[in-house]
Design a protein around this motif. Structure first.
Motif, PDB file in Angstrom:
ATOM      1  N   ARG A   1       0.831  -1.207   0.000  1.00 55.46           N
ATOM      2  CA  ARG A   1       0.000   0.000   0.000  1.00 55.46           C
ATOM      3  C   ARG A   1       0.867   1.260   0.000  1.00 55.46           C
ATOM      4  NH1 ARG A   1      -5.450   0.915   2.100  1.00 55.46           N
ATOM      5  NH2 ARG A   1      -5.712   2.895   3.150  1.00 55.46           N
TER       6      ARG A   1
ATOM      7  N   THR B   1      -5.410  14.177  11.136  1.00 53.76           N
ATOM      8  CA  THR B   1      -6.761  13.644  11.374  1.00 53.76           C
ATOM      9  C   THR B   1      -6.717  12.116  11.318  1.00 53.76           C
ATOM     10  OG1 THR B   1      -7.162  13.772   8.997  1.00 53.76           O
ATOM     11  CG2 THR B   1      -7.956  15.617  10.332  1.00 53.76           C
TER      12      THR B   1
ATOM     13  N   PRO C   1      -6.988  -1.435   6.977  1.00 50.73           N
ATOM     14  CA  PRO C   1      -7.538  -1.201   5.650  1.00 50.73           C
ATOM     15  C   PRO C   1      -8.156  -2.514   5.171  1.00 50.73           C
ATOM     16  CG  PRO C   1      -5.219  -1.707   5.442  1.00 50.73           C
ATOM     17  CD  PRO C   1      -5.578  -1.875   6.907  1.00 50.73           C
TER      18      PRO C   1
ATOM     19  N   ILE D   1     -17.352   7.280   4.544  1.00 49.10           N
ATOM     20  CA  ILE D   1     -16.453   8.140   5.341  1.00 49.10           C
ATOM     21  C   ILE D   1     -17.016   9.557   5.364  1.00 49.10           C
ATOM     22  CG2 ILE D   1     -14.123   9.096   5.567  1.00 49.10           C
ATOM     23  CD1 ILE D   1     -13.021   6.697   4.094  1.00 49.10           C
TER      24      ILE D   1
ATOM     25  N   ARG E   1     -16.255   9.306   1.092  1.00 48.29           N
ATOM     26  CA  ARG E   1     -16.412   8.032   0.384  1.00 48.29           C
ATOM     27  C   ARG E   1     -17.812   7.525   0.675  1.00 48.29           C
ATOM     28  NH1 ARG E   1     -12.511   3.066   1.891  1.00 48.29           N
ATOM     29  NH2 ARG E   1     -13.793   2.981   3.760  1.00 48.29           N
TER      30      ARG E   1
ATOM     31  N   GLY F   1      -6.628   8.124  -0.242  1.00 48.02           N
ATOM     32  CA  GLY F   1      -6.793   6.855  -0.962  1.00 48.02           C
ATOM     33  C   GLY F   1      -7.506   7.021  -2.289  1.00 48.02           C
TER      34      GLY F   1
HETATM   35  P1  AMP Z   1      -9.393   1.197   3.030  1.00 48.99           P
HETATM   36  O1  AMP Z   1      -9.708   0.815   4.435  1.00 48.99           O
HETATM   37  O2  AMP Z   1      -8.393   0.311   2.332  1.00 48.99           O
HETATM   38  O3  AMP Z   1     -10.640   1.332   2.243  1.00 48.99           O
HETATM   39  O4  AMP Z   1      -8.726   2.628   3.087  1.00 48.99           O
HETATM   40  C1  AMP Z   1      -9.139   3.606   3.985  1.00 48.99           C
HETATM   41  C2  AMP Z   1      -9.641   4.828   3.286  1.00 48.99           C
HETATM   42  O5  AMP Z   1      -9.962   5.798   4.279  1.00 48.99           O
HETATM   43  C3  AMP Z   1      -8.629   5.461   2.348  1.00 48.99           C
HETATM   44  O6  AMP Z   1      -9.243   5.756   1.108  1.00 48.99           O
HETATM   45  C4  AMP Z   1      -8.225   6.736   3.038  1.00 48.99           C
HETATM   46  O7  AMP Z   1      -7.934   7.740   2.135  1.00 48.99           O
HETATM   47  C5  AMP Z   1      -9.430   7.065   3.928  1.00 48.99           C
HETATM   48  N1  AMP Z   1      -8.991   7.739   5.149  1.00 48.99           N
HETATM   49  C6  AMP Z   1      -8.460   7.169   6.245  1.00 48.99           C
HETATM   50  N2  AMP Z   1      -8.097   8.103   7.153  1.00 48.99           N
HETATM   51  C7  AMP Z   1      -8.402   9.306   6.620  1.00 48.99           C
HETATM   52  C8  AMP Z   1      -8.248  10.655   7.043  1.00 48.99           C
HETATM   53  N3  AMP Z   1      -7.696  10.977   8.197  1.00 48.99           N
HETATM   54  N4  AMP Z   1      -8.670  11.638   6.220  1.00 48.99           N
HETATM   55  C9  AMP Z   1      -9.221  11.337   5.044  1.00 48.99           C
HETATM   56  N5  AMP Z   1      -9.376  10.072   4.574  1.00 48.99           N
HETATM   57  C10 AMP Z   1      -8.975   9.066   5.334  1.00 48.99           C
END
Ligand code: AMP
Ligand code: MG
Length: 349
Positions: free
Chosen positions: A60, A118, A143, A184, A196, A232
């Protein structure tokens, strides 16, 4: 590394196994586990060295932060403050498929937040996940449990396919109920914004605060140099080995267009996969045809999406043609994942 694989019954999980898996997390190891969204690959969120192993196992990118999974509502020590809207959303939707972005405290490793100030926090609903977090005695950064870029695993076999030999434990057995990653919501800005889409839909969130909106950038093809709020989102995601094309527009016309495109591929000896629905699957031929479920039940379409993408890989198709869905309710999350898996290759019918 030898990976221990344990099949568990969601309603009566073997506590001994969860205790051992919890100890592995506490000691800095990695465990893949089921949640109601997709399978997660977990490590101690407070231990940077442990979390680094997640990035390595998945391949990743280091600037892509992880979501922190908790099993109780006492999250004060993980954040600087809990904005009132976050509190309301927690009360309504936790445990469940909703991640809330808040300002992080210094307890959470910088590796977990990928250097951001954050973090995203969520309380999963699946009892296996819940007991695992309690047994670990620490919050779990996780993740999705796939090799980076591939469709997220919604059953244990897909975790085994991607991660066997790379991590200490894979536990689970049940298919994930939602099948798409959590919604999200960024609670650090006013009004809060969906970064998201997922199982908790915009319509559901708006019952709590009708100002909540979806970041318009996420449903569009990213511009060059685009800096998304959820890091992401800039990566190719959810992608099977074969390229995906979405055929959008009126359903009847889409079916005709898909049949026309199939013929073009057949003329050059290509094997085509079609992501259809129960309503249309009998209108196609000369292809590997898989239904995502009924258009009247978008929850089952969401649940099946990633698995069907992976099944097309197993079938070794050269290209995947997918029908589109209306961007309403669960359709928003489904189209977000589909568009990303297609790299925004959309054909108007
Ligand atoms: P996944 O669990 O593989 O789907 O990845 C986690 C997703 O949450 C990713 O797309 C990250 O960009 C998003 N994410 C996690 N923490 C944050 C944060 N502090 N701010 C914005 N996005 C986050
Ligand atoms: Mg993922």
């Amino acid at each position: 590394m030898i990976t221990k694989i344990e099949f568990l019954d969601k309603d009566k999980p073997n506590k001994e196994v969860l205790k051992k898996a919890g100890e592995v997390i506490y000691a800095g190891g990695l465990v893949a586990f089921p949640t109601e969204t997709v399978y997660g690959l977990g490590a101690n969120a407070l231990d940077g060295e442990a979390v680094k192993k997640i990035f390595i196992a998945k391949g990743r990118p280091q600037d892509n932060p992880l979501i922190v999974h908790v099993a109780d509502y006492n999250i004060d020590y993980l954040v600087k403050e809990i904005p009132p809207i976050a509190k309301k959303l927690m009360e309504k939707f936790w445990p469940g498929p909703l991640t809330l972005i808040m300002k992080k405290s210094s307890e959470v490793s910088e590796v977990t937040s990928a250097g951001l100030d954050t973090i995203g926090i969520r309380m999963p609903l699946n009892p296996v996940a819940n007991i695992l977090i309690k047994e670990a005695k620490v919050p779990i950064a996780a993740p999705s449990a796939n090799i980076s870029g591939r469709p997220s695993p919604t059953d244990i076999e897909r975790c085994i396919e991607d991660l066997k030999g790379k991590i200490e434990y894979i536990i689970g057995g049940e298919k994930c109920g939602v099948g798409l990653e959590s919604t999200i919501v960024d609670c650090t800005i006013e009004p809060p914004c969906v970064l998201r889409p997922g199982g908790v839909t915009l319509e559901m969130l708006r019952e709590i605060d009708d100002r909540i909106y979806i970041d318009p950038a996420i449903m569009k093809k990213p511009e060059k140099d685009f800096k998304p709020k959820a890091p992401g989102m800039k990566y190719r995601h959810y992608a099977p080995k074969a390229p995906v094309k979405i055929i959008s527009g009126d359903l009847k016309k889409s079916v005709a267009k898909i049949n026309e495109i199939v013929q073009n591929y057949i003329d050059v000896d290509k094997k085509v996969g079609i992501m259809a629905t129960d309503e249309t699957k009998n209108q196609y031929s000369n292809a590997v045809i898989k239904s995502l479920g009924s258009r009247n039940d978008l929850y089952s379409v969401g649940k099946n999406l990633f698995e069907v993408l992976r099944e097309f890989d197993d079938e070794k198709v050269d290209v995947i043609l997918s029908e589109a869905f209306e961007e309403k309710g669960m359709g928003v999350a489904i189209m977000n994942r589909l568009k990303k898996s297609a790299g925004f290759d959309i054909v108007e019918s």
